[in-house]
Design a protein around this motif. Structure first.
Motif, PDB file in Angstrom:
ATOM      1  N   MET A 121      -3.344 -23.856 -11.955  1.00  0.00           N
ATOM      2  CA  MET A 121      -2.086 -23.409 -11.362  1.00  0.00           C
ATOM      3  C   MET A 121      -2.397 -22.474 -10.191  1.00  0.00           C
ATOM      4  N   ALA A 122      -1.773 -22.727  -9.053  1.00  0.00           N
ATOM      5  CA  ALA A 122      -2.051 -21.952  -7.844  1.00  0.00           C
ATOM      6  C   ALA A 122      -1.585 -20.511  -8.001  1.00  0.00           C
ATOM      7  N   ARG A 123      -2.373 -19.613  -7.474  1.00  0.00           N
ATOM      8  CA  ARG A 123      -1.990 -18.202  -7.489  1.00  0.00           C
ATOM      9  C   ARG A 123      -1.038 -17.910  -6.325  1.00  0.00           C
ATOM     10  N   THR A 124      -0.194 -16.896  -6.509  1.00  0.00           N
ATOM     11  CA  THR A 124       0.768 -16.493  -5.486  1.00  0.00           C
ATOM     12  C   THR A 124       0.108 -15.532  -4.514  1.00  0.00           C
ATOM     13  N   ARG A 125       0.336 -15.743  -3.231  1.00  0.00           N
ATOM     14  CA  ARG A 125      -0.258 -14.866  -2.226  1.00  0.00           C
ATOM     15  C   ARG A 125       0.436 -13.507  -2.225  1.00  0.00           C
ATOM     16  N   ILE A 126      -0.357 -12.467  -2.014  1.00  0.00           N
ATOM     17  CA  ILE A 126       0.161 -11.109  -1.930  1.00  0.00           C
ATOM     18  C   ILE A 126      -0.629 -10.354  -0.867  1.00  0.00           C
ATOM     19  N   ALA A 127       0.019  -9.417  -0.191  1.00  0.00           N
ATOM     20  CA  ALA A 127      -0.639  -8.568   0.805  1.00  0.00           C
ATOM     21  C   ALA A 127      -0.718  -7.149   0.274  1.00  0.00           C
ATOM     22  N   LEU A 128      -1.799  -6.485   0.600  1.00  0.00           N
ATOM     23  CA  LEU A 128      -2.018  -5.102   0.188  1.00  0.00           C
ATOM     24  C   LEU A 128      -1.930  -4.202   1.401  1.00  0.00           C
ATOM     25  N   VAL A 129      -1.041  -3.213   1.325  1.00  0.00           N
ATOM     26  CA  VAL A 129      -0.780  -2.328   2.460  1.00  0.00           C
ATOM     27  C   VAL A 129      -1.333  -0.945   2.149  1.00  0.00           C
ATOM     28  N   GLY A 130      -2.271  -0.478   2.984  1.00  0.00           N
ATOM     29  CA  GLY A 130      -2.907   0.816   2.767  1.00  0.00           C
ATOM     30  C   GLY A 130      -4.249   0.636   2.089  1.00  0.00           C
ATOM     31  N   ILE A 131      -5.315   0.576   2.861  1.00  0.00           N
ATOM     32  CA  ILE A 131      -6.642   0.291   2.295  1.00  0.00           C
ATOM     33  C   ILE A 131      -7.455   1.576   2.275  1.00  0.00           C
ATOM     34  N   GLY A 132      -7.185   2.395   1.264  1.00  0.00           N
ATOM     35  CA  GLY A 132      -7.922   3.639   1.061  1.00  0.00           C
ATOM     36  C   GLY A 132      -8.706   3.585  -0.230  1.00  0.00           C
ATOM     37  N   LYS A 133      -9.049   4.755  -0.758  1.00  0.00           N
ATOM     38  CA  LYS A 133      -9.905   4.838  -1.936  1.00  0.00           C
ATOM     39  C   LYS A 133      -9.286   4.150  -3.156  1.00  0.00           C
ATOM     40  N   ILE A 134      -8.028   4.439  -3.449  1.00  0.00           N
ATOM     41  CA  ILE A 134      -7.397   3.849  -4.623  1.00  0.00           C
ATOM     42  C   ILE A 134      -7.289   2.338  -4.482  1.00  0.00           C
ATOM     43  N   ALA A 135      -6.939   1.884  -3.278  1.00  0.00           N
ATOM     44  CA  ALA A 135      -6.834   0.437  -3.054  1.00  0.00           C
ATOM     45  C   ALA A 135      -8.169  -0.251  -3.302  1.00  0.00           C
ATOM     46  N   LEU A 136      -9.227   0.328  -2.751  1.00  0.00           N
ATOM     47  CA  LEU A 136     -10.546  -0.304  -2.882  1.00  0.00           C
ATOM     48  C   LEU A 136     -11.104  -0.183  -4.296  1.00  0.00           C
ATOM     49  N   ASP A 137     -10.848   0.952  -4.947  1.00  0.00           N
ATOM     50  CA  ASP A 137     -11.402   1.170  -6.288  1.00  0.00           C
ATOM     51  C   ASP A 137     -10.643   0.417  -7.375  1.00  0.00           C
ATOM     52  N   GLN A 138      -9.325   0.280  -7.207  1.00  0.00           N
ATOM     53  CA  GLN A 138      -8.494  -0.247  -8.293  1.00  0.00           C
ATOM     54  C   GLN A 138      -7.741  -1.528  -7.924  1.00  0.00           C
ATOM     55  N   HIS A 139      -7.005  -1.502  -6.826  1.00  0.00           N
ATOM     56  CA  HIS A 139      -6.143  -2.643  -6.507  1.00  0.00           C
ATOM     57  C   HIS A 139      -6.943  -3.896  -6.144  1.00  0.00           C
ATOM     58  N   VAL A 140      -7.931  -3.762  -5.294  1.00  0.00           N
ATOM     59  CA  VAL A 140      -8.692  -4.942  -4.866  1.00  0.00           C
ATOM     60  C   VAL A 140      -9.414  -5.601  -6.038  1.00  0.00           C
ATOM     61  N   PRO A 141     -10.148  -4.848  -6.880  1.00  0.00           N
ATOM     62  CA  PRO A 141     -10.766  -5.501  -8.044  1.00  0.00           C
ATOM     63  C   PRO A 141      -9.745  -6.164  -8.969  1.00  0.00           C
ATOM     64  N   ALA A 142      -8.602  -5.505  -9.160  1.00  0.00           N
ATOM     65  CA  ALA A 142      -7.569  -6.084 -10.025  1.00  0.00           C
ATOM     66  C   ALA A 142      -7.057  -7.404  -9.459  1.00  0.00           C
ATOM     67  N   LEU A 143      -6.826  -7.454  -8.150  1.00  0.00           N
ATOM     68  CA  LEU A 143      -6.337  -8.681  -7.528  1.00  0.00           C
ATOM     69  C   LEU A 143      -7.403  -9.774  -7.529  1.00  0.00           C
ATOM     70  N   ASN A 144      -8.642  -9.395  -7.307  1.00  0.00           N
ATOM     71  CA  ASN A 144      -9.716 -10.390  -7.309  1.00  0.00           C
ATOM     72  C   ASN A 144      -9.862 -11.065  -8.668  1.00  0.00           C
TER      73      ASN A 144
END
Length: 306
Positions: free
Chosen positions: A1-24
């Motif tokens: 099943m295809a995943r839904t595209r999402i954009a991440l706004v604000g690439i700082g410490k929290i985004a890189l440490d938590q959001h990006v790994p979670a999305l990956n």
């Protein structure tokens, strides 16, 4: 099943440490673009201007806003007006009124708005809530002490108007408290410590109805402390490690000693909300912060610098 595209706004410490790994790792979402003045994620298309992104990428139906609270409203409003679902990092905004406005806008557009509280997704929060459900709370206390130099190095925005100061981490504790207590509480007293060179508090002592209290401090050195203890008519509960470890009467009961499951759970919840056509905007933790800033006695302390 295809995943839904999402954009991440604000690439700082929290985004890189938590959001990006979670999305990956997410089975639901594909990180399809980033928007930031300077930060990037390798291999992901990046934009520096949000309006340009909205115009050029109609194929991305959702955005996750991971940025300081003050500029967040304008981005969320623009995203909703462009027909995108919106996920908000905590706190959901700089003021209660603006989040209410976003909630109304999302509803009028038939879009999902998710005001996230990542600490509610900690491993032991749900078991703690279940254990407390049939008990009478006699006393509860929060000890939330951490080092701002470690978690927000050089980020002056946390001490500027709207940055919330020590309530930036403290609201995490309040999000857990408002989730697990069987009955709601309200603030009755607060003492706020403001460095003489800062606009937001660096420490706070709070008193609530129901014999509930809290101690927040952003000057902790060495081991960090994120504990909530609750004494009931049928035993004592302790949540440690920011809600990830649960002890009952001093013995391990549930949880895992890691925070890495919180953001994956947020994105799973966002996927469910979008699929169901629902929103989730609970402002109870932010109400307590607003009340503290309204009711609190202000004490000036020495200057604080990173």
């Amino acid at each position: 099943m295809a995943r839904t595209r999402i954009a991440l706004v604000g690439i700082g410490k929290i985004a890189l440490d938590q959001h990006v790994p979670a999305l990956n790792a997410s089975p639901d979402w594909e990180l399809a673009a980033t928007i930031s003045r300077s930060g990037k994620v390798d291999g992901i298309p990046s934009y520096t201007d949000f309006a340009t992104f909205l115009t050029e990428r109609p194929d991305i139906p959702a955005v996750s806003l991971c940025m300081p609270p003050v500029p967040r409203y304008a981005y969320a409003e623009a995203a909703l007006n462009a027909g995108r679902h919106v996920m908000l990092e905590k706190p959901p905004g700089a003021t209660l009124a603006e989040v209410h406005a976003l909630q109304a806008l999302a509803k009028s557009r038939g879009l999902t708005l998710y005001a996230t509280w990542h600490s509610r997704m900690a491993h032991a929060v749900a078991p703690a809530k279940a254990w407390l459900a049939d008990k009478t709370v006699q006393k509860a206390h929060i000890t939330w002490r951490e080092d701002v130099r470690k978690w927000h190095p050089g980020q002056d925005w946390v001490f500027q108007p709207g940055g919330m100061g020590v309530f930036d981490p403290g609201i995490n504790a309040l999000s857990i408290l408002t989730e697990i207590l069987p009955q709601p509480v309200h603030l009755t007293k607060a003492l706020l410590e403001f460095p003489e060179n800062r606009q937001t508090p660096i420490a706070a002592q709070l008193t609530f109805s129901g014999n509930v209290s809290a101690d927040f401090d952003w000057r902790q050195e060495g081991p960090q402390t994120w504990d909530i203890t609750v004494i009931t008519d049928k035993g004592e509960l302790a949540l440690r490690m920011g809600g990830n470890v649960l002890e009952i009467d001093g013995k391990p009961f549930a949880g895992e000693n890691t925070i890495m499951g919180e953001h994956p759970a947020l994105y799973a919840r966002m996927a469910t909300l979008v699929a169901q056509g629902h929103s989730d905007v609970d402002l109870a933790p932010m109400v307590h912060v607003a009340d503290a800033l309204t009711l609190g006695e202000r004490r000036i302390t020495g200057a604080f610098d990173f």
